[in-house]
Design a protein around this motif. Structure first.
Motif, PDB file in Angstrom:
ATOM      1  N   SER A   1       0.870  -1.173   0.000  1.00 28.34           N
ATOM      2  CA  SER A   1       0.000   0.000   0.000  1.00 28.34           C
ATOM      3  C   SER A   1       0.906   1.221   0.000  1.00 28.34           C
ATOM      4  CB  SER A   1      -0.925  -0.003   1.212  1.00 28.34           C
ATOM      5  OG  SER A   1      -2.056  -0.796   0.923  1.00 28.34           O
ATOM      6  N   LEU A   2       0.342   2.365  -0.322  1.00 25.38           N
ATOM      7  CA  LEU A   2       1.183   3.525  -0.609  1.00 25.38           C
ATOM      8  C   LEU A   2       0.736   4.763   0.168  1.00 25.38           C
ATOM      9  CD1 LEU A   2       3.507   3.878  -2.646  1.00 25.38           C
ATOM     10  CD2 LEU A   2       1.820   4.707  -4.290  1.00 25.38           C
ATOM     11  N   LEU A   3       1.721   5.439   0.759  1.00 22.95           N
ATOM     12  CA  LEU A   3       1.448   6.698   1.448  1.00 22.95           C
ATOM     13  C   LEU A   3       2.340   7.765   0.812  1.00 22.95           C
ATOM     14  CD1 LEU A   3       0.185   8.246   3.835  1.00 22.95           C
ATOM     15  CD2 LEU A   3       2.004   7.378   5.280  1.00 22.95           C
ATOM     16  N   LEU A   4       1.723   8.763   0.168  1.00 22.53           N
ATOM     17  CA  LEU A   4       2.506   9.822  -0.478  1.00 22.53           C
ATOM     18  C   LEU A   4       2.509  11.055   0.427  1.00 22.53           C
ATOM     19  CD1 LEU A   4       1.190   9.544  -4.169  1.00 22.53           C
ATOM     20  CD2 LEU A   4       3.155   8.422  -3.128  1.00 22.53           C
ATOM     21  N   ILE A   5       3.695  11.653   0.612  1.00 21.00           N
ATOM     22  CA  ILE A   5       3.817  12.793   1.528  1.00 21.00           C
ATOM     23  C   ILE A   5       4.376  13.991   0.767  1.00 21.00           C
ATOM     24  CG2 ILE A   5       4.842  13.578   3.701  1.00 21.00           C
ATOM     25  CD1 ILE A   5       5.245  10.622   4.468  1.00 21.00           C
ATOM     26  N   SER A   6       3.715  15.137   0.896  1.00 19.76           N
ATOM     27  CA  SER A   6       4.181  16.305   0.147  1.00 19.76           C
ATOM     28  C   SER A   6       3.825  17.606   0.866  1.00 19.76           C
ATOM     29  CB  SER A   6       3.533  16.293  -1.236  1.00 19.76           C
ATOM     30  OG  SER A   6       4.084  17.313  -2.025  1.00 19.76           O
ATOM     31  N   GLN A   7       4.513  18.683   0.480  1.00 25.63           N
ATOM     32  CA  GLN A   7       4.228  19.957   1.152  1.00 25.63           C
ATOM     33  C   GLN A   7       2.942  20.607   0.666  1.00 25.63           C
ATOM     34  OE1 GLN A   7       7.703  22.409   1.286  1.00 25.63           O
ATOM     35  NE2 GLN A   7       8.776  20.953   2.578  1.00 25.63           N
ATOM     36  N   SER A   8       2.514  20.270  -0.554  1.00 33.23           N
ATOM     37  CA  SER A   8       1.220  20.798  -0.979  1.00 33.23           C
ATOM     38  C   SER A   8       0.568  19.793  -1.913  1.00 33.23           C
ATOM     39  CB  SER A   8       1.380  22.153  -1.671  1.00 33.23           C
ATOM     40  OG  SER A   8       1.542  21.943  -3.043  1.00 33.23           O
ATOM     41  N   GLU A   9      -0.725  20.000  -2.120  1.00 29.50           N
ATOM     42  CA  GLU A   9      -1.463  19.061  -2.958  1.00 29.50           C
ATOM     43  C   GLU A   9      -1.142  19.245  -4.443  1.00 29.50           C
ATOM     44  OE1 GLU A   9      -5.753  18.208  -2.490  1.00 29.50           O
ATOM     45  OE2 GLU A   9      -5.490  19.178  -0.541  1.00 29.50           O
ATOM     46  N   SER A  10      -0.435  20.338  -4.774  1.00 29.69           N
ATOM     47  CA  SER A  10      -0.267  20.671  -6.196  1.00 29.69           C
ATOM     48  C   SER A  10       0.475  19.577  -6.963  1.00 29.69           C
ATOM     49  CB  SER A  10       0.437  22.009  -6.340  1.00 29.69           C
ATOM     50  OG  SER A  10       1.729  21.888  -5.814  1.00 29.69           O
ATOM     51  N   PHE A  11       1.275  18.761  -6.274  1.00 29.35           N
ATOM     52  CA  PHE A  11       2.005  17.705  -6.996  1.00 29.35           C
ATOM     53  C   PHE A  11       1.033  16.752  -7.685  1.00 29.35           C
ATOM     54  CE2 PHE A  11       0.979  15.080  -3.373  1.00 29.35           C
ATOM     55  CZ  PHE A  11       1.001  13.773  -3.864  1.00 29.35           C
ATOM     56  N   MET A  12      -0.188  16.654  -7.140  1.00 23.18           N
ATOM     57  CA  MET A  12      -1.153  15.711  -7.709  1.00 23.18           C
ATOM     58  C   MET A  12      -1.583  16.106  -9.119  1.00 23.18           C
ATOM     59  SD  MET A  12      -3.192  14.911  -4.200  1.00 23.18           S
ATOM     60  CE  MET A  12      -4.535  13.959  -4.822  1.00 23.18           C
ATOM     61  N   ASP A  13      -1.520  17.429  -9.403  1.00 25.18           N
ATOM     62  CA  ASP A  13      -1.903  17.890 -10.741  1.00 25.18           C
ATOM     63  C   ASP A  13      -0.949  17.391 -11.819  1.00 25.18           C
ATOM     64  OD1 ASP A  13      -3.982  19.211  -9.629  1.00 25.18           O
ATOM     65  OD2 ASP A  13      -2.870  21.092  -9.389  1.00 25.18           O
ATOM     66  N   GLN A  14       0.275  17.083 -11.412  1.00 25.09           N
ATOM     67  CA  GLN A  14       1.256  16.622 -12.406  1.00 25.09           C
ATOM     68  C   GLN A  14       1.153  15.127 -12.691  1.00 25.09           C
ATOM     69  OE1 GLN A  14       5.354  17.913 -11.724  1.00 25.09           O
ATOM     70  NE2 GLN A  14       4.533  19.329 -10.217  1.00 25.09           N
ATOM     71  N   LEU A  15       0.392  14.421 -11.874  1.00 22.85           N
ATOM     72  CA  LEU A  15       0.326  12.967 -12.060  1.00 22.85           C
ATOM     73  C   LEU A  15      -0.545  12.612 -13.248  1.00 22.85           C
ATOM     74  CD1 LEU A  15      -0.223  11.875  -8.350  1.00 22.85           C
ATOM     75  CD2 LEU A  15       1.898  11.821  -9.657  1.00 22.85           C
ATOM     76  N   ASN A  16      -0.324  11.438 -13.814  1.00 19.68           N
ATOM     77  CA  ASN A  16      -1.201  10.971 -14.882  1.00 19.68           C
ATOM     78  C   ASN A  16      -2.615  10.824 -14.317  1.00 19.68           C
ATOM     79  OD1 ASN A  16       1.114  10.896 -16.370  1.00 19.68           O
ATOM     80  ND2 ASN A  16       1.504   8.743 -15.913  1.00 19.68           N
ATOM     81  N   ARG A  17      -3.578  11.024 -15.214  1.00 16.47           N
ATOM     82  CA  ARG A  17      -4.946  11.180 -14.727  1.00 16.47           C
ATOM     83  C   ARG A  17      -5.448   9.990 -13.889  1.00 16.47           C
ATOM     84  NH1 ARG A  17      -8.977  11.897 -19.018  1.00 16.47           N
ATOM     85  NH2 ARG A  17      -7.439  13.255 -19.990  1.00 16.47           N
ATOM     86  N   GLY A  18      -5.163   8.792 -14.373  1.00 19.72           N
ATOM     87  CA  GLY A  18      -5.628   7.600 -13.658  1.00 19.72           C
ATOM     88  C   GLY A  18      -5.106   7.556 -12.229  1.00 19.72           C
ATOM     89  N   VAL A  19      -3.824   7.876 -12.089  1.00 22.97           N
ATOM     90  CA  VAL A  19      -3.209   7.828 -10.763  1.00 22.97           C
ATOM     91  C   VAL A  19      -3.827   8.894  -9.867  1.00 22.97           C
ATOM     92  CG1 VAL A  19      -1.051   8.118  -9.504  1.00 22.97           C
ATOM     93  CG2 VAL A  19      -1.054   6.972 -11.714  1.00 22.97           C
ATOM     94  N   LYS A  20      -3.997  10.083 -10.445  1.00 24.90           N
ATOM     95  CA  LYS A  20      -4.536  11.180  -9.652  1.00 24.90           C
ATOM     96  C   LYS A  20      -5.911  10.817  -9.093  1.00 24.90           C
ATOM     97  CE  LYS A  20      -5.828  15.957  -9.602  1.00 24.90           C
ATOM     98  NZ  LYS A  20      -6.145  17.160 -10.312  1.00 24.90           N
ATOM     99  N   SER A  21      -6.771  10.296  -9.964  1.00 20.49           N
ATOM    100  CA  SER A  21      -8.120  10.019  -9.472  1.00 20.49           C
ATOM    101  C   SER A  21      -8.104   8.862  -8.479  1.00 20.49           C
ATOM    102  CB  SER A  21      -9.084   9.761 -10.631  1.00 20.49           C
ATOM    103  OG  SER A  21      -8.712   8.577 -11.281  1.00 20.49           O
ATOM    104  N   SER A  22      -7.126   7.953  -8.630  1.00 12.64           N
ATOM    105  CA  SER A  22      -7.108   6.846  -7.682  1.00 12.64           C
ATOM    106  C   SER A  22      -6.631   7.295  -6.298  1.00 12.64           C
ATOM    107  CB  SER A  22      -6.239   5.692  -8.201  1.00 12.64           C
ATOM    108  OG  SER A  22      -4.881   6.001  -8.024  1.00 12.64           O
ATOM    109  N   LEU A  23      -5.964   8.468  -6.245  1.00 21.23           N
ATOM    110  CA  LEU A  23      -5.555   8.979  -4.931  1.00 21.23           C
ATOM    111  C   LEU A  23      -6.706   9.709  -4.253  1.00 21.23           C
ATOM    112  CD1 LEU A  23      -2.033  10.395  -5.812  1.00 21.23           C
ATOM    113  CD2 LEU A  23      -2.544   8.370  -4.456  1.00 21.23           C
ATOM    114  N   GLY A  24      -7.590  10.158  -5.113  1.00 21.27           N
ATOM    115  CA  GLY A  24      -8.837  10.805  -4.771  1.00 21.27           C
ATOM    116  C   GLY A  24      -9.008  11.359  -3.373  1.00 21.27           C
ATOM    117  N   GLY A  25      -9.828  10.704  -2.586  1.00 18.76           N
ATOM    118  CA  GLY A  25     -10.318  11.317  -1.353  1.00 18.76           C
ATOM    119  C   GLY A  25      -9.391  11.263  -0.162  1.00 18.76           C
ATOM    120  N   ALA A  26      -8.432  10.338  -0.158  1.00 19.02           N
ATOM    121  CA  ALA A  26      -7.719  10.108   1.091  1.00 19.02           C
ATOM    122  C   ALA A  26      -6.566  11.077   1.296  1.00 19.02           C
ATOM    123  CB  ALA A  26      -7.215   8.666   1.124  1.00 19.02           C
ATOM    124  N   VAL A  27      -6.901  12.344   1.536  1.00 17.48           N
ATOM    125  CA  VAL A  27      -5.869  13.357   1.763  1.00 17.48           C
ATOM    126  C   VAL A  27      -5.919  13.811   3.223  1.00 17.48           C
ATOM    127  CG1 VAL A  27      -5.007  15.641   1.126  1.00 17.48           C
ATOM    128  CG2 VAL A  27      -5.979  14.149  -0.634  1.00 17.48           C
TER     129      VAL A  27
END
Ligand SMILES: Nc1ncnc2c1ncn2[C@@H]1O[C@H](COP(=O)(O)OP(=O)(O)OP(=O)(O)O)[C@@H](O)[C@H]1O
Length: 399
Positions: free
Chosen positions: A168-194
């Motif tokens: 399982s995966l836990l991504l850690i970042s200073q802001s949510e903006s990194f998610m905009d750079q991800l490929n669309r499928g990955v971004k939506s799969s990260l979806g709600g769990a912020v």
């Protein structure tokens, strides 16, 4: 040796994980809830979650605390692997770190990251291992290696689903903006769990300092006023959010406390005085982290050292030109017996360090001839930066 100050200096170092983490109970509970099924029934589900918050808001330390919980709650069936992407900026290096942490045989070279990924997936399946992978400061990996690197790591969790989810995966970042750079499928799969980590207020910083001071310092070495003084510098003022864009940083606060304690020790003072705090504030790196500097390549460090040296000599202006920086860099290369890199490469280093907030750059003003880039380091104490970078260069060169 002055024995009046420290009881356990280690409790003030950046990697120390304290027993209690005040103000982070909610975030820890959320982590436990999101990953609950993976921990209780490893393999049954693939969980992805994201932690976001400013520098020093406790993301790393909370993730490590969560790691200890994972090992206990899963009775050792699920491992927790924390990877600093400030240090490991390519998918190969990240995968290698994961492999080593899981005790897998990792080839040193000659493999592509795809092959290494396959190897790891095969090995964890044969050895029946499960792990939660925390990718800390994941924006470094994105900036350096692009969204495909994250894709590969997300696949690490998805593949082999027939035989159960191994990761399982836990991504850690200073802001949510990194998610905009991800490929669309990955971004939506990260979806709600912020999970959000708000910056600490002055009162919260005070409480954190008090807990740490109790562990690290002798009772007679500090007063609450001293800790308040530091909290005022480092904490967010709830009424003045805009002005305190850089604040709410517990690392900064703890660093000041450690430096002030050291100064008291050095000056044979029986306790920390306000003057020690003032001096410590002037010496403490603020927007730049040590591990960010460690992660720079040798020639980036040499260039940074050149820039710092040159800036320290130019007392009348806060900027130096890129040409001045290059001259100084060539001298430093000679001093350390290194072949200097070419202009275009140095230019890339400058852009890279500017994008990470280590340097500031601007183009020459209207009144000047030609277009030259000027460089400055406005917010950091240069002497401290010089010492830090110099010792890192020596370490890199094996001195
Ligand atoms: N709630 C807390 N209680 C005690 N110590 C804390 C708390 N939050 C942070 N710290 C301490 O502050 C320092 C910085 O925290 P941490 O490294 O977790 O921040 P971060 O959010 O990961 O920052 P960055 O984004 O720069 O990596 C560490 O020494 C950590 O132990």
């Amino acid at each position: 040796m002055n024995m009046a100050i420290f009881k356990n200096e280690g409790a003030l170092t950046p990697d120390y994980v304290p027993d209690k983490l005040p103000f982070r109970d909610d975030q820890l509970k959320l982590l436990q809830t999101y990953f609950d099924s993976f921990i209780r029934m490893p393999g049954s589900i693939y969980v992805k979650a994201v932690m976001v918050g400013r520098s020093g808001s406790g993301k790393t330390v909370t993730s490590k605390k969560f790691g200890s919980y994972v090992r206990v709650a899963s009775k050792g069936r699920v491992e927790f692997v924390h990877v600093s992407c400030a240090l490991h900026r390519t998918s190969f290096s990240v995968l290698k770190t994961i492999g080593l942490a899981l005790g897998l045989p990792v080839p040193r070279r000659g493999f592509s990251s795809e092959e290494l990924l396959e190897l790891i997936l095969d090995d964890v399946t044969t050895k029946d291992k499960y792990a939660i992978i925390a990718l800390d400061d994941v924006f470094y990996l994105l900036n350096y290696s692009g969204p495909d690197a994250i894709d590969a790591l997300v696949r690490l969790g998805e593949e082999y689903s027939g035989k159960g989810y191994r990761f399982s995966l836990l991504l850690i970042s200073q802001s949510e903006s990194f998610m905009d750079q991800l490929n669309r499928g990955v971004k939506s799969s990260l979806g709600g769990a912020v999970i959000e980590f708000p910056p600490y207020t002055k009162d919260q910083i005070f409480e954190i300092l008090l807990n740490r001071a109790r562990e690290a310092l002798k009772d007679s070495a500090y007063t609450e006023e001293i800790l308040e003084m530091i909290s005022d510098v480092a904490g967010v003022d709830p009424e003045d959010q805009a002005k305190s864009a850089m604040r709410g940083d517990a690392r900064y606060a703890l660093d000041i406390l450690w430096r002030a304690s050291k100064l008291a020790e050095l000056n044979a003072s029986p306790r920390i005085m306000p003057s020690h705090v003032r001096e410590a504030v002037m010496q403490t790196l603020h927007g730049v982290r040590e591990d960010e500097l460690i992660g720079l390549s040798l020639h980036e460090k040499l260039l940074l050292l050149a820039i710092v040296n040159r800036l320290m000599r130019s007392s009348d202006t806060p900027y130096i030109s890129i040409g001045d920086a290059e001259d100084e860099y060539e001298m430093i290369c000679e001093q350390y017996g290194q072949e200097p890199r070419k202009h275009t490469q140095l230019w890339d280093y400058v852009k890279d360090m500017a994008s990470r907030g280590i340097l500031e750059t601007r183009l020459s003003g209207k009144g000047m001839r030609g277009r030259t880039t000027f460089i400055s380091i406005p917010t950091e104490p240069l002497e401290t930066m010089k010492q830090a970078v110099e010792s890192m260069v020596k370490r890199d060169l094996g001195d």
